[in-house]
Design a protein around this motif. Structure first.
Motif, PDB file in Angstrom:
ATOM      1  N   HIS A  51       0.835  -1.195   0.000  1.00  0.00           N
ATOM      2  CA  HIS A  51       0.000   0.000   0.000  1.00  0.00           C
ATOM      3  C   HIS A  51       0.874   1.251   0.000  1.00  0.00           C
ATOM      4  O   HIS A  51       2.080   1.169   0.251  1.00  0.00           O
ATOM      5  CB  HIS A  51      -0.988   0.002   1.174  1.00  0.00           C
ATOM      6  CG  HIS A  51      -0.381   0.312   2.502  1.00  0.00           C
ATOM      7  ND1 HIS A  51       0.200  -0.650   3.287  1.00  0.00           N
ATOM      8  CD2 HIS A  51      -0.257   1.478   3.170  1.00  0.00           C
ATOM      9  CE1 HIS A  51       0.654  -0.086   4.395  1.00  0.00           C
ATOM     10  NE2 HIS A  51       0.401   1.213   4.348  1.00  0.00           N
ATOM     11  N   ASP A  52       0.244   2.378  -0.317  1.00  0.00           N
ATOM     12  CA  ASP A  52       0.938   3.663  -0.450  1.00  0.00           C
ATOM     13  C   ASP A  52       2.111   3.521  -1.417  1.00  0.00           C
ATOM     14  O   ASP A  52       3.271   3.745  -1.077  1.00  0.00           O
ATOM     15  CB  ASP A  52       1.406   4.160   0.921  1.00  0.00           C
ATOM     16  CG  ASP A  52       1.830   5.614   0.890  1.00  0.00           C
ATOM     17  OD1 ASP A  52       1.351   6.350   0.012  1.00  0.00           O
ATOM     18  OD2 ASP A  52       2.659   6.007   1.733  1.00  0.00           O
ATOM     19  N   VAL A  53       1.786   3.156  -2.656  1.00  0.00           N
ATOM     20  CA  VAL A  53       2.777   2.745  -3.651  1.00  0.00           C
ATOM     21  C   VAL A  53       2.983   3.829  -4.703  1.00  0.00           C
ATOM     22  O   VAL A  53       2.023   4.460  -5.159  1.00  0.00           O
ATOM     23  CB  VAL A  53       2.321   1.442  -4.343  1.00  0.00           C
ATOM     24  CG1 VAL A  53       3.280   1.026  -5.436  1.00  0.00           C
ATOM     25  CG2 VAL A  53       2.149   0.333  -3.322  1.00  0.00           C
ATOM     26  N   THR A  54       4.240   4.008  -5.086  1.00  0.00           N
ATOM     27  CA  THR A  54       4.582   4.822  -6.248  1.00  0.00           C
ATOM     28  C   THR A  54       5.022   3.872  -7.342  1.00  0.00           C
ATOM     29  O   THR A  54       5.995   3.133  -7.179  1.00  0.00           O
ATOM     30  CB  THR A  54       5.716   5.810  -5.920  1.00  0.00           C
ATOM     31  OG1 THR A  54       5.300   6.642  -4.850  1.00  0.00           O
ATOM     32  CG2 THR A  54       6.051   6.657  -7.132  1.00  0.00           C
ATOM     33  N   MET A  55       4.284   3.889  -8.460  1.00  0.00           N
ATOM     34  CA  MET A  55       4.596   3.010  -9.582  1.00  0.00           C
ATOM     35  C   MET A  55       5.284   3.830 -10.659  1.00  0.00           C
ATOM     36  O   MET A  55       4.796   4.892 -11.048  1.00  0.00           O
ATOM     37  CB  MET A  55       3.330   2.368 -10.148  1.00  0.00           C
ATOM     38  CG  MET A  55       3.587   1.293 -11.183  1.00  0.00           C
ATOM     39  SD  MET A  55       3.720   1.849 -12.893  1.00  0.00           S
ATOM     40  CE  MET A  55       2.046   2.105 -13.324  1.00  0.00           C
ATOM     41  N   THR A  56       6.430   3.351 -11.121  1.00  0.00           N
ATOM     42  CA  THR A  56       7.153   4.000 -12.208  1.00  0.00           C
ATOM     43  C   THR A  56       7.072   3.090 -13.425  1.00  0.00           C
ATOM     44  O   THR A  56       7.530   1.949 -13.384  1.00  0.00           O
ATOM     45  CB  THR A  56       8.632   4.243 -11.831  1.00  0.00           C
ATOM     46  OG1 THR A  56       8.683   4.975 -10.609  1.00  0.00           O
ATOM     47  CG2 THR A  56       9.350   5.008 -12.918  1.00  0.00           C
ATOM     48  N   ALA A  57       6.480   3.605 -14.493  1.00  0.00           N
ATOM     49  CA  ALA A  57       6.341   2.830 -15.721  1.00  0.00           C
ATOM     50  C   ALA A  57       7.685   2.773 -16.443  1.00  0.00           C
ATOM     51  O   ALA A  57       8.629   3.502 -16.109  1.00  0.00           O
ATOM     52  CB  ALA A  57       5.284   3.460 -16.620  1.00  0.00           C
ATOM     53  N   HIS A  63       3.012   7.105 -11.028  1.00  0.00           N
ATOM     54  CA  HIS A  63       1.620   7.138 -10.579  1.00  0.00           C
ATOM     55  C   HIS A  63       1.596   6.750  -9.107  1.00  0.00           C
ATOM     56  O   HIS A  63       2.342   5.860  -8.692  1.00  0.00           O
ATOM     57  CB  HIS A  63       0.752   6.146 -11.363  1.00  0.00           C
ATOM     58  CG  HIS A  63       0.795   6.336 -12.837  1.00  0.00           C
ATOM     59  ND1 HIS A  63       0.082   7.316 -13.482  1.00  0.00           N
ATOM     60  CD2 HIS A  63       1.483   5.676 -13.806  1.00  0.00           C
ATOM     61  CE1 HIS A  63       0.312   7.244 -14.778  1.00  0.00           C
ATOM     62  NE2 HIS A  63       1.175   6.246 -14.994  1.00  0.00           N
ATOM     63  N   HIS A  64       0.747   7.413  -8.347  1.00  0.00           N
ATOM     64  CA  HIS A  64       0.582   7.032  -6.942  1.00  0.00           C
ATOM     65  C   HIS A  64      -0.633   6.110  -6.838  1.00  0.00           C
ATOM     66  O   HIS A  64      -1.710   6.433  -7.330  1.00  0.00           O
ATOM     67  CB  HIS A  64       0.393   8.253  -6.046  1.00  0.00           C
ATOM     68  CG  HIS A  64       0.307   7.887  -4.611  1.00  0.00           C
ATOM     69  ND1 HIS A  64       1.422   7.522  -3.882  1.00  0.00           N
ATOM     70  CD2 HIS A  64      -0.749   7.776  -3.772  1.00  0.00           C
ATOM     71  CE1 HIS A  64       1.054   7.220  -2.654  1.00  0.00           C
ATOM     72  NE2 HIS A  64      -0.264   7.371  -2.569  1.00  0.00           N
ATOM     73  N   LEU A  65      -0.440   4.947  -6.222  1.00  0.00           N
ATOM     74  CA  LEU A  65      -1.508   3.959  -6.058  1.00  0.00           C
ATOM     75  C   LEU A  65      -1.724   3.701  -4.575  1.00  0.00           C
ATOM     76  O   LEU A  65      -0.764   3.621  -3.805  1.00  0.00           O
ATOM     77  CB  LEU A  65      -1.135   2.653  -6.763  1.00  0.00           C
ATOM     78  CG  LEU A  65      -0.749   2.778  -8.238  1.00  0.00           C
ATOM     79  CD1 LEU A  65      -0.142   1.487  -8.736  1.00  0.00           C
ATOM     80  CD2 LEU A  65      -1.963   3.157  -9.058  1.00  0.00           C
ATOM     81  N   GLU A  66      -2.984   3.572  -4.197  1.00  0.00           N
ATOM     82  CA  GLU A  66      -3.295   3.325  -2.787  1.00  0.00           C
ATOM     83  C   GLU A  66      -2.871   1.917  -2.372  1.00  0.00           C
ATOM     84  O   GLU A  66      -2.292   1.725  -1.310  1.00  0.00           O
ATOM     85  CB  GLU A  66      -4.792   3.519  -2.552  1.00  0.00           C
ATOM     86  CG  GLU A  66      -5.180   3.481  -1.098  1.00  0.00           C
ATOM     87  CD  GLU A  66      -6.645   3.811  -0.914  1.00  0.00           C
ATOM     88  OE1 GLU A  66      -7.270   3.146  -0.071  1.00  0.00           O
ATOM     89  OE2 GLU A  66      -7.139   4.710  -1.601  1.00  0.00           O
ATOM     90  N   ALA A  67      -3.181   0.931  -3.225  1.00  0.00           N
ATOM     91  CA  ALA A  67      -2.845  -0.456  -2.902  1.00  0.00           C
ATOM     92  C   ALA A  67      -2.620  -1.241  -4.191  1.00  0.00           C
ATOM     93  O   ALA A  67      -3.257  -0.964  -5.214  1.00  0.00           O
ATOM     94  CB  ALA A  67      -3.958  -1.100  -2.088  1.00  0.00           C
ATOM     95  N   VAL A  68      -1.697  -2.205  -4.133  1.00  0.00           N
ATOM     96  CA  VAL A  68      -1.455  -3.104  -5.266  1.00  0.00           C
ATOM     97  C   VAL A  68      -1.231  -4.517  -4.748  1.00  0.00           C
ATOM     98  O   VAL A  68      -0.837  -4.724  -3.597  1.00  0.00           O
ATOM     99  CB  VAL A  68      -0.236  -2.679  -6.123  1.00  0.00           C
ATOM    100  CG1 VAL A  68      -0.472  -1.368  -6.801  1.00  0.00           C
ATOM    101  CG2 VAL A  68       1.025  -2.669  -5.323  1.00  0.00           C
ATOM    102  N   TYR A  69      -1.502  -5.471  -5.621  1.00  0.00           N
ATOM    103  CA  TYR A  69      -1.218  -6.878  -5.349  1.00  0.00           C
ATOM    104  C   TYR A  69      -0.389  -7.375  -6.524  1.00  0.00           C
ATOM    105  O   TYR A  69      -0.854  -7.361  -7.664  1.00  0.00           O
ATOM    106  CB  TYR A  69      -2.530  -7.663  -5.224  1.00  0.00           C
ATOM    107  CG  TYR A  69      -2.345  -9.091  -4.787  1.00  0.00           C
ATOM    108  CD1 TYR A  69      -2.218  -9.407  -3.440  1.00  0.00           C
ATOM    109  CD2 TYR A  69      -2.295 -10.124  -5.709  1.00  0.00           C
ATOM    110  CE1 TYR A  69      -2.045 -10.717  -3.025  1.00  0.00           C
ATOM    111  CE2 TYR A  69      -2.131 -11.434  -5.307  1.00  0.00           C
ATOM    112  CZ  TYR A  69      -2.002 -11.722  -3.965  1.00  0.00           C
ATOM    113  OH  TYR A  69      -1.837 -13.018  -3.562  1.00  0.00           O
ATOM    114  N   LEU A  70       0.845  -7.760  -6.268  1.00  0.00           N
ATOM    115  CA  LEU A  70       1.757  -8.167  -7.329  1.00  0.00           C
ATOM    116  C   LEU A  70       1.882  -9.690  -7.355  1.00  0.00           C
ATOM    117  O   LEU A  70       2.096 -10.314  -6.313  1.00  0.00           O
ATOM    118  CB  LEU A  70       3.138  -7.542  -7.116  1.00  0.00           C
ATOM    119  CG  LEU A  70       3.165  -6.014  -7.027  1.00  0.00           C
ATOM    120  CD1 LEU A  70       4.567  -5.533  -6.688  1.00  0.00           C
ATOM    121  CD2 LEU A  70       2.665  -5.393  -8.306  1.00  0.00           C
TER     122      LEU A  70
END
Length: 119
Positions: A51-57, A63-70
């Motif tokens: 959670h509280d994730v910064t995703m770099t393409a 992009h700022h994401l609240e939650a991710v499941y990888l």
């Protein structure tokens, strides 16, 4: 996993990933995307919930994401906090490694065996 004994059967990388739960980690996927955030949970298949994730393409956009499941099978590598260098798992591995080296001494290493009579 329901039992700590079951976790002991896992390999060192997965057990180290479990040690990273609750810390900020960086995960790079096989497609080149980078996720940096708080590791909430990890599974024995290396699936990670963050959670509280910064995703770099791949192209550099963030992009700022609240939650991710990888999905674990898509993970290329994980960067864990340097404080985990002193994790108990490394002490256990070092102890097991030194015991293994002691048992292997004198086996198949050159001509150190008993002298044979020449004919």
């Amino acid at each position: 996993m329901s039992n700590m004994r079951d976790r002991a059967k896992l390999g060192v990388p997965v057990r180290l990933l479990f040690e990273g739960e609750g810390h900020t980690v960086t995960v790079e996927l096989k497609n080149g995307e980078i996720y940096r955030g708080h590791l909430e949970a990890a599974e024995e298949t290396m699936n990670c919930q963050m959670h509280d994730v910064t995703m770099t393409a791949r192209d550099g956009r963030t992009h700022h994401l609240e939650a991710v499941y990888l999905r674990g099978s898509q993970i290329k590598f994980v960067i864990l906090p340097s404080m985990l260098k002193s994790a108990a798992i490394f002490k256990k591995v070092q102890t097991a490694k030194s015991k293994h080296v002691e048992t292997m001494r004198g086996r198949g290493r050159g001509r150190g065996g008993p002298k044979r009579a020449r004919q």
